[in-house]
Design a protein around this motif. Structure first.
Motif, PDB file in Angstrom:
ATOM      1  N   GLY A 227     -44.023  88.715  73.633  1.00  0.00           N
ATOM      2  CA  GLY A 227     -43.766  89.211  72.163  1.00  0.00           C
ATOM      3  C   GLY A 227     -44.190  90.316  71.826  1.00  0.00           C
TER       4      GLY A 227
ATOM      5  N   ASP B  60     -42.732  94.990  67.288  1.00  0.00           N
ATOM      6  CA  ASP B  60     -42.378  94.120  68.186  1.00  0.00           C
ATOM      7  C   ASP B  60     -42.705  92.595  67.982  1.00  0.00           C
ATOM      8  N   ALA B  61     -44.214  92.369  67.704  1.00  0.00           N
ATOM      9  CA  ALA B  61     -44.515  91.291  67.337  1.00  0.00           C
ATOM     10  C   ALA B  61     -43.949  90.661  65.824  1.00  0.00           C
TER      11      ALA B  61
ATOM     12  N   SER C 115     -41.088  91.189  64.704  1.00  0.00           N
ATOM     13  CA  SER C 115     -39.856  90.622  64.773  1.00  0.00           C
ATOM     14  C   SER C 115     -39.599  89.231  65.383  1.00  0.00           C
ATOM     15  N   THR C 116     -40.502  89.195  66.492  1.00  0.00           N
ATOM     16  CA  THR C 116     -40.377  87.771  66.854  1.00  0.00           C
ATOM     17  C   THR C 116     -41.085  86.683  66.011  1.00  0.00           C
TER      18      THR C 116
ATOM     19  N   SER D  46     -35.406  91.348  67.556  1.00  0.00           N
ATOM     20  CA  SER D  46     -35.457  90.173  68.530  1.00  0.00           C
ATOM     21  C   SER D  46     -34.380  89.463  68.074  1.00  0.00           C
TER      22      SER D  46
HETATM   23 MG    MG Z   1     -40.445  91.151  69.320  1.00  0.00          MG
END
Ligand code: MG
Ligand code: ADP
Length: 327
Positions: free
Chosen positions: A173, A284-285, A287-288, A241
């Protein structure tokens, strides 16, 4: 040809020649698609020097591979595999780089009240989306209690200990966004002013596309090759995501690669979440995280984070934007 026009012709071509000499060696756009971390990656950059540009494309590809060797759960010799093998029985010393990324993951775990939790892997490793394999109800029940980032102890001197036997971690993630951010950092350090690096759903832009913004598309969550929106962006990061990249459907239930740490199961309220922000490690993190939180909690949460904006697509195909994007 009269004498005068001949002279003009020579003068013009001499001028053109001198002009060419004044230009740096073949300034141009350079591009490289490549496979890494189980996904498609792509780098595009404007290089004033042809050779330097080509070298940098390869340097980006190597940087992804270096990070993969460090953080992949599929590589036995990776530091991540070492942690999963030994950290429950003894403190394991890791590189400063991985240690710092674990610190970032911990920060977000705290901030999100455990919606983002790299120990999701305690259950996550029991899924195989390609083979349509999922944990049994009994396995799920047993493994669910192993998801708890508080048992990942980040000790002094880059040492890590898991205080719960059976706990496993995975950086799926956040690692790709981190690699994208590292790649952009490498290009910026080398003097590149205009570049795009993307891997899977994570994209980072350096500068603009020489006088105009980059255009980044948000994929349609249900139409192959379809897009929902196109965003003009410069100098920023964007991550999506979705429930459509790695999944299988059984008895009408969609089992996909994002897990709610509380239940060990895939959340179902959203089809995709896109986050915009300053760096791709965090988008990135994030959106998860928002995917796990769902629409209501996710919007409330991200509205509190001043550096980020988000676009949600609900399971009912409705689009929702944070206030900073609404205009
Ligand atoms: Mg992500
Ligand atoms: P992609 O990997 O396709 O870009 P994401 O950025 O949404 O997609 O990341 C999904 C990955 O995050 C999963 O494949 C898994 O490795 C990891 N993951 C799943 N659930 C969680 C969670 N609750 N917290 C942290 N990481 C997670």
């Amino acid at each position: 040809m009269s004498c005068i026009t001949f002279f003009k012709h020579v003068a013009a071509s001499t001028l053109a020649f001198l002009f060419l000499l004044a230009l740096p060696a073949q300034a141009q756009w350079q591009r490289l698609p490549f496979q890494t971390m189980g996904t498609q990656a792509y780098v595009e950059l404007w290089a004033e020097d042809d050779k330097l540009g080509k070298d940098l494309l390869l340097a980006v590809q190597h940087e992804f591979e270096r990070i993969n060797q460090l953080m992949s759960p599929y590589i036995d010799s990776s530091e991540l595999s070492l942690l999963n093998r030994d950290a429950a029985s003894r403190p394991v010393t890791i590189s400063n780089e991985l240690y710092q990324l674990l610190q970032q993951a911990e920060q977000l775990a705290k901030l999100s009240d455990g919606a983002f939790d790299i120990s999701f892997a305690s259950v996550g490793f029991s899924y195989d989306y390609r083979q349509h394999i999922k944990p049994s109800a009994a396995e799920l029940e047993a493994q669910r209690s192993l998801i708890n980032y508080r048992h990942i102890q980040l000790l002094a001197d880059n040492q890590v200990k898991f205080s719960l036997p059976g706990l496993k971690i995975d950086l799926g993630g956040i690692a790709k966004g981190y690699a994208v951010e590292q790649a952009i950092g490498l290009l910026a350090t080398a003097g590149i002013k205009h570049a795009l690096v993307t891997a899977g759903g994570d994209t980072r832009l350096l500068g603009d596309k020489r006088g105009r913004p980059w255009q980044v598309a948000i994929k349609h969550p249900r139409k192959e090759d379809g897009i929902v929106a196109q965003l003009p962006l410069t100098d920023s990061a964007i991550s999506t995501s979705g429930d459509y990249e790695r999944f299988f459907i059984e008895d009408g239930v969609r089992y996909h690669h994002i897990l709610d740490p509380k239940s060990g199961q895939s959340p179902s309220g959203l089809m995709s979440v896109t986050v915009l922000g300053p760096d791709s490690t965090r988008t990135d993190a994030m959106s998860t995280t928002l995917f796990v939180m769902g629409l209501k909690r996710g919007i409330a949460f991200i509205e509190q984070q001043s550096e980020f904006e988000a676009i949600f697509i609900s399971s009912e195909h409705q689009l929702y934007f944070t206030s900073g994007l609404a205009q």
